[in-house]
Motif scaffolding. Sequence first.
Motif, PDB file in Angstrom:
ATOM      1  N   UNK A  99       0.824  -1.203   0.000  1.00 43.30           N
ATOM      2  CA  UNK A  99       0.000   0.000   0.000  1.00 43.30           C
ATOM      3  C   UNK A  99       0.861   1.256   0.000  1.00 43.30           C
ATOM      4  N   UNK A 100       0.242   2.336  -0.443  1.00 38.76           N
ATOM      5  CA  UNK A 100       0.862   3.650  -0.324  1.00 38.76           C
ATOM      6  C   UNK A 100       0.704   4.115   1.125  1.00 38.76           C
ATOM      7  N   UNK A 101       1.637   4.919   1.574  1.00 45.04           N
ATOM      8  CA  UNK A 101       1.612   5.485   2.925  1.00 45.04           C
ATOM      9  C   UNK A 101       1.446   6.991   2.808  1.00 45.04           C
ATOM     10  N   UNK A 102       0.760   7.574   3.757  1.00 44.71           N
ATOM     11  CA  UNK A 102       0.732   9.029   3.883  1.00 44.71           C
ATOM     12  C   UNK A 102       0.633   9.341   5.364  1.00 44.71           C
ATOM     13  N   UNK A 103       1.529  10.167   5.834  1.00 42.45           N
ATOM     14  CA  UNK A 103       1.550  10.566   7.238  1.00 42.45           C
ATOM     15  C   UNK A 103       1.558   9.357   8.177  1.00 42.45           C
ATOM     16  N   UNK A 104       2.323   8.319   7.789  1.00 39.33           N
ATOM     17  CA  UNK A 104       2.465   7.149   8.638  1.00 39.33           C
ATOM     18  C   UNK A 104       1.290   6.193   8.632  1.00 39.33           C
TER      19      UNK A 104
END
Length: 121
Positions: free
Chosen positions: A109-114
Amino acid sequence: MPDDNERVIRDLFAAYLANDRQRVSDALADKFRFTSPFDDDLDKAAYFERCWKDTGWIARHEIERIFVRGDEAFVTYHCLARDGRSFRNTEFFALKAGKVRRIEVYFGAAFRDGRFEPQPR
């Protein structure tokens, strides 16, 4: 041997991060094969033609875990791009005589802000 194989894998990740194509090539066996959700059983030449791009977009890799059993290993890592994008993958490695013979990539998966970002349906 497992410690040697772990070192080979860590050195390969460092070569990618350094954008050192020659060092990556040297780490791969002559009969290297690469498979991912976008690529099916590419040989070494096709891998470099299709998949090798300037890796300068990578800010860092965070290797979360490496499990080595003989000449096989699984690696899970988090990759952070210079533009702030990030993703997490797991790769299966087959090694022999200090060279990487096969890599199979399983995209994560992509991560954003942890946190994981939901994937489009």
